[in-house]
Design a protein around this motif. Structure first.
Motif, PDB file in Angstrom:
ATOM      1  N   ALA A  30       0.826  -1.215   0.000  1.00  0.00           N
ATOM      2  CA  ALA A  30       0.000   0.000   0.000  1.00  0.00           C
ATOM      3  C   ALA A  30       0.855   1.258   0.000  1.00  0.00           C
ATOM      4  O   ALA A  30       0.568   2.230  -0.713  1.00  0.00           O
ATOM      5  CB  ALA A  30      -0.932  -0.009   1.210  1.00  0.00           C
TER       6      ALA A  30
ATOM      7  N   VAL B  32       0.889   3.901  -3.545  1.00  0.00           N
ATOM      8  CA  VAL B  32       0.537   5.319  -3.695  1.00  0.00           C
ATOM      9  C   VAL B  32       1.567   6.028  -4.567  1.00  0.00           C
ATOM     10  O   VAL B  32       1.227   6.766  -5.501  1.00  0.00           O
ATOM     11  CB  VAL B  32       0.441   6.000  -2.315  1.00  0.00           C
TER      12      VAL B  32
ATOM     13  N   ALA C  73      -4.579   2.225  -3.353  1.00  0.00           N
ATOM     14  CA  ALA C  73      -4.184   3.608  -3.613  1.00  0.00           C
ATOM     15  C   ALA C  73      -5.268   4.377  -4.356  1.00  0.00           C
ATOM     16  O   ALA C  73      -5.658   5.483  -3.952  1.00  0.00           O
ATOM     17  CB  ALA C  73      -2.874   3.634  -4.411  1.00  0.00           C
TER      18      ALA C  73
ATOM     19  N   SER D 174      -4.975   4.108   2.333  1.00  0.00           N
ATOM     20  CA  SER D 174      -4.559   3.004   1.473  1.00  0.00           C
ATOM     21  C   SER D 174      -4.083   1.809   2.286  1.00  0.00           C
ATOM     22  O   SER D 174      -4.410   0.659   1.979  1.00  0.00           O
ATOM     23  CB  SER D 174      -3.445   3.488   0.535  1.00  0.00           C
TER      24      SER D 174
END
Length: 279
Positions: A32, A36, A216, A233
């Motif tokens: 996660a 992003v 994300a 996220s």
């Protein structure tokens, strides 16, 4: 409801279930955080390409009967990550990614088909591609490797948060500010390669992109702040992984596919929520 809780309590008494949950949480957090940055830098499909490279390396390790396949898979995948980021190559961008991805997948299957001595080739390939049961057959050594790697990724991300933020949004500004952009891009690629190799046990090589991208883009439907997107996220990724594993154990569904479907459903929910609420 009582029967369901009793069933869950029974499953939690087995070490392999606890191992699976620990590993899923670690991989989810790491993927996660990286997701992003990869999404914002338009590197989303680097995960897909590297997962196919890892599949090809896994095929070689299988044919050579290497006890710990990561000895081959991890260096090869990291090398591929560096090559994909090189801007001096004659074939650039998504073209080089597509070529490397397809070639690695084809080579991996060819090697397994021609040289493998396994009596269950279809089952081995299916497990690698879709993460069928690998997450439920982890050893304590696998768990510790995942824990250490996840902690390393989180600490590295926190310590370099501001520089990663600058490199993610504006490489020219980061370069002008004295940040070694090439170094941080390489660092992100190498960590991504390591996380992808670990994630193959969770969702398989074909579904890894979903594990990186879905949390994300789901968070981005509701939040605009970089920090809030990262936190959201991570929460989404952990929730979907844990819920998917528990669901698959109770209802005997494929682990990797179940986790990805939970990610997709949550993304749909966040899309709807983003229409009415966004910060």
């Amino acid at each position: 409801m009582e029967d369901l809780f009793a069933t869950m309590a029974l499953y939690f008494s087995f070490p392999f279930v606890r191992y699976a949950l620990i590993v899923s949480v670690g991989i989810s957090i790491a993927s996660a955080l990286l997701g992003v940055t990869l999404v914002l830098k338009r590197f989303s499909f680097i995960g897909d390409g590297l997962s196919h490279v890892a599949f090809g390396a896994m095929a070689v390790a299988t044919v050579l009967n290497v006890t710990n396949s990561n000895i081959i898979i991890l260096p090869v995948t990291m090398l591929a990550a560096i090559l994909l980021l090189k801007k001096s190559t004659s074939v650039k961008g998504d073209a080089s990614l597509a070529m490397l991805s397809v070639t690695s997948m084809a080579a991996g299957y060819f090697i397994l088909n021609v040289l493998s001595k396994s009596a269950n080739l279809t089952g081995d390939v299916c497990q690698t591609l879709f993460g069928s049961t690998a997450i439920l057959t982890l050893s304590i050594a696998d768990v510790w490797v995942c824990i250490v790697t996840s902690i390393f990724v989180v600490v590295l991300y926190i310590l370099n948060y501001h520089k990663i933020f600058a490199v993610t949004f504006d490489e020219d500004f980061a370069l002008a500010a004295g940040i070694n952009v090439k170094l941080y891009n390489t660092m992100i690629a190498l960590i991504t390669a390591a996380v992808i190799v670990l994630a193959m046990n969770l969702v398989g090589s074909l579904l890894i992109t979903a594990l990186v991208v879905f949390p994300a883009i789901s968070a981005m439907r509701v939040f605009a702040s970089f920090k809030r997107v990262i936190v959201c996220s991570v929460i989404i990724s952990v929730f979907c992984a844990v819920t998917g594993i528990l669901f698959s154990i109770v209802f005997s569904t494929p682990v990797g596919a179940t986790i990805v479907l939970f990610d997709a459903l949550l993304f749909a929910g966040f899309c709807v929520a983003g229409i009415f609420f966004k910060k």
